[in-house]
Design an enzyme around this catalytic site. Structure first.
Site, PDB file in Angstrom:
ATOM      1  N   LYS A  38       0.769  -1.201   0.067  1.00  0.00           N
ATOM      2  CA  LYS A  38       0.083  -0.148  -0.049  1.00  0.00           C
ATOM      3  C   LYS A  38       0.814   1.271  -0.028  1.00  0.00           C
ATOM      4  O   LYS A  38       2.129   1.071   0.352  1.00  0.00           O
ATOM      5  CB  LYS A  38      -0.996  -0.002   1.360  1.00  0.00           C
ATOM      6  CG  LYS A  38       0.060  -0.133   2.592  1.00  0.00           C
ATOM      7  CD  LYS A  38      -1.170  -0.410   3.748  1.00  0.00           C
ATOM      8  CE  LYS A  38      -0.323  -0.216   5.350  1.00  0.00           C
ATOM      9  NZ  LYS A  38      -1.158  -0.988   6.154  1.00  0.00           N
ATOM     10  N   ARG A 136     -10.386  -0.536  15.260  1.00  0.00           N
ATOM     11  CA  ARG A 136     -10.213   0.254  14.182  1.00  0.00           C
ATOM     12  C   ARG A 136     -11.111  -0.115  12.885  1.00  0.00           C
ATOM     13  O   ARG A 136     -12.029   0.667  12.501  1.00  0.00           O
ATOM     14  CB  ARG A 136      -8.631   0.463  13.705  1.00  0.00           C
ATOM     15  CG  ARG A 136      -8.557   1.258  12.627  1.00  0.00           C
ATOM     16  CD  ARG A 136      -7.139   1.428  12.132  1.00  0.00           C
ATOM     17  NE  ARG A 136      -6.379   0.227  11.433  1.00  0.00           N
ATOM     18  CZ  ARG A 136      -5.333  -0.088  11.012  1.00  0.00           C
ATOM     19  NH1 ARG A 136      -4.446   0.976  11.325  1.00  0.00           N
ATOM     20  NH2 ARG A 136      -4.741  -1.089  10.366  1.00  0.00           N
ATOM     21  N   TYR A 264      13.360  31.714   5.453  1.00  0.00           N
ATOM     22  CA  TYR A 264      11.990  32.188   5.937  1.00  0.00           C
ATOM     23  C   TYR A 264      11.918  32.534   7.443  1.00  0.00           C
ATOM     24  O   TYR A 264      12.114  31.704   8.224  1.00  0.00           O
ATOM     25  CB  TYR A 264      10.666  31.538   5.475  1.00  0.00           C
ATOM     26  CG  TYR A 264      10.433  31.600   3.987  1.00  0.00           C
ATOM     27  CD1 TYR A 264      10.277  32.569   3.376  1.00  0.00           C
ATOM     28  CD2 TYR A 264      10.050  30.272   3.526  1.00  0.00           C
ATOM     29  CE1 TYR A 264      10.237  32.549   1.928  1.00  0.00           C
ATOM     30  CE2 TYR A 264       9.925  30.040   2.018  1.00  0.00           C
ATOM     31  CZ  TYR A 264       9.734  31.436   1.277  1.00  0.00           C
ATOM     32  OH  TYR A 264       9.514  31.250  -0.109  1.00  0.00           O
ATOM     33  N   MET A 313       9.093  24.925   0.773  1.00  0.00           N
ATOM     34  CA  MET A 313       8.372  24.235   0.027  1.00  0.00           C
ATOM     35  C   MET A 313       9.157  23.316  -0.835  1.00  0.00           C
ATOM     36  O   MET A 313       9.285  22.180  -0.959  1.00  0.00           O
ATOM     37  CB  MET A 313       7.363  24.939  -0.918  1.00  0.00           C
ATOM     38  CG  MET A 313       6.478  23.960  -1.631  1.00  0.00           C
ATOM     39  SD  MET A 313       5.275  24.467  -2.706  1.00  0.00           S
ATOM     40  CE  MET A 313       4.165  25.743  -1.597  1.00  0.00           C
TER      41      MET A 313
HETATM   42  C1  LIG Z   1      -0.160  -1.909   7.007  1.00  0.00           C
HETATM   43  C2  LIG Z   1      -0.866  -3.026   7.391  1.00  0.00           C
HETATM   44  C3  LIG Z   1       0.040  -4.119   7.552  1.00  0.00           C
HETATM   45  C4  LIG Z   1       1.847  -4.163   7.478  1.00  0.00           C
HETATM   46  O1  LIG Z   1       1.931  -3.895   8.647  1.00  0.00           O
HETATM   47  P1  LIG Z   1       3.797  -3.636   9.018  1.00  0.00           P
HETATM   48  O2  LIG Z   1       3.885  -3.237  10.150  1.00  0.00           O
HETATM   49  O3  LIG Z   1       4.252  -2.592   8.097  1.00  0.00           O
HETATM   50  O4  LIG Z   1       4.455  -5.178   8.454  1.00  0.00           O
HETATM   51  C5  LIG Z   1      -0.441  -5.330   7.894  1.00  0.00           C
HETATM   52  N1  LIG Z   1      -1.700  -5.619   8.137  1.00  0.00           N
HETATM   53  C6  LIG Z   1      -2.665  -4.588   8.059  1.00  0.00           C
HETATM   54  C7  LIG Z   1      -3.951  -4.574   8.178  1.00  0.00           C
HETATM   55  C8  LIG Z   1      -2.098  -3.184   7.621  1.00  0.00           C
HETATM   56  O5  LIG Z   1      -2.900  -2.215   7.446  1.00  0.00           O
END
Ligand SMILES: *Cc1c(COP(=O)(O)O)cnc(C)c1O
Length: 368
Positions: A38, A136, A264, A313
């Site tokens: 991801k 979550r 800045y 930036m």
């Molecule tokens: C992002 C994620 C992972 C990966 O976790 P890491 O700590 O990067 O290995 C695994 N399971 C879920 C549900 C996630 O959202």
């Protein structure tokens, strides 16, 4: 290697292979491996990372959203892709692109079933996500009967996996809580599979989970950060190799007199004769303002140079008074021996955040 000439994120695919092999070696040989790619493979380069892992015969990929899965399919990735957090509006496209949804609530189950029916699906692969304490995303333990009732006598969907996620897998002080989560997950998956005619794959461990709770690897694990070279663990970090190295170059140098300021809002005020270097990287590239103000270092000729004043930036200024360097010289922001975890901790954050922050404006250079 030649001079990079501009801000570049180098992606080392042999480091990725090394990390993948390391985690495989920690697991039982039959345990499946899901690679989490991801957020552009944690800010690196999703397509080249996924292609490399596909060549290494990874079993599964996971992304957060449907859009990310579509990018992988467009690039020709054939490996199954779990979408961890799909939204109802994308269910049609998800099915069209052979992506596999995480179903995490009664609403999502109902709506996905509806779309699968409209699209005349038969045993479309789905994954059930259970909440065991992270609070979550996920069904609750007492949703099991509801799920079974909804799916009873229908064949649009097939539950190919059941999973959950640990809330504090990297934190030894929360060991009792993690063990409790694992226990709850076992109860849920047993209750569910007893009523099914097949056995879905079970998975619970992220990177830190693989390191700290190998007994809970079940049939599959899900690793992200570890593949990119960070294990939230000192000893493991020694073994892993960072995949991404962020480099830039010195655009210009300035001699600063006592009482002059830099940048800045005149946030840096010089107390003596200083030499500064201006670098072509700023908050639009992912180096947030929290890294300014003399608390974070970058590396010039292997020596530490603090980021001074406010991050702009498109630029940052560093103090190179004691470093023998010139315009055009290379600067390492993080990577290699200079861990992104350490860079991030100077601003009280974690490797995950700085890695995924590197914006798409930064050139990616893939090193095979
Ligand atoms: C992002 C994620 C992972 C990966 O976790 P890491 O700590 O990067 O290995 C695994 N399971 C879920 C549900 C996630 O959202």
């Amino acid at each position: 290697m030649g001079r990079i000439g501009e801000t570049t994120l180098e992606i080392d695919l042999s480091a990725l292979e090394h990390n993948f092999d390391h985690f495989k070696s920690r697991l039982d040989p039959q345990t499946k491996f899901l690679a989490v790619v991801k957020a552009f493979a944690y800010g690196s380069d999703m397509v080249s990372i996924a292609k490399k892992l596909e060549a290494l015969k990874v079993d599964y990929f996971a992304v957060a959203y449907v859009r990310e899965g579509v990018l992988l399919r467009d690039a020709g990735i054939k490996t199954p892709i779990l979408v961890l957090h799909p939204q109802v509006i994308n269910f049609g496209e998800l099915i069209d692109r052979c992506l596999e949804p995480s179903l995490y609530s009664p609403r999502i189950l109902r709506d996905f079933l509806q779309v699968a029916k409209e699209k005349a699906q038969h045993k479309y692969p789905v994954h059930l996500k259970f909440n065991t304490g992270l609070n979550r995303l996920g069904f609750w333990e007492n949703d099991v009967n509801h799920i079974l009732k909804v799916l009873d006598g229908r064949d649009e969907l097939e539950i190919v996996s059941v999973f959950s996620h640990l809330a504090a897998s990297e934190d030894e002080n929360e060991r009792a809580f993690s063990l409790q989560q694992i226990d709850t997950f076992k109860k849920i998956s047993t209750a569910l599979t007893q009523k099914l005619s097949h056995r879905p794959v079970r998975h619970m461990l992220n990177t830190s989970g693989i390191i700290n709770y190998p007994e809970a690897q079940f049939e599959m694990v899900r690793s992200g950060i570890g593949l990119y070279g960070y294990g939230n663990h000192h000893e493991i970090d020694e073994i892993l190799k960072p995949v991404a190295t962020l480099k830039t170059v010195i655009s210009q140098m300035h001699k600063i007199e006592p009482d002059e300021s830099v940048g800045y809002n005149r946030a840096f005020k010089s107390d003596g004769h200083r030499i500064t270097a201006t670098l072509p990287i700023g908050h639009a590239d992912g180096i947030g303002r929290q890294y300014g103000g003399d608390k974070t270092h970058v590396f010039v000729k292997g020596k530490r140079a603090p980021i001074i004043g406010n991050v702009c930036m498109d630029m940052i200024m560093i103090d190179v008074t004691d470093i023998d360097c010139e315009e055009g010289d290379e600067v390492v922001i993080f990577g290699g021996n200079h861990s992104a975890e350490e860079f991030a901790s100077s601003a009280h954050t974690i490797s995950y955040e700085i890695l995924t922050a590197i914006s798409q404006r930064v050139k990616r250079l893939i090193i095979p």
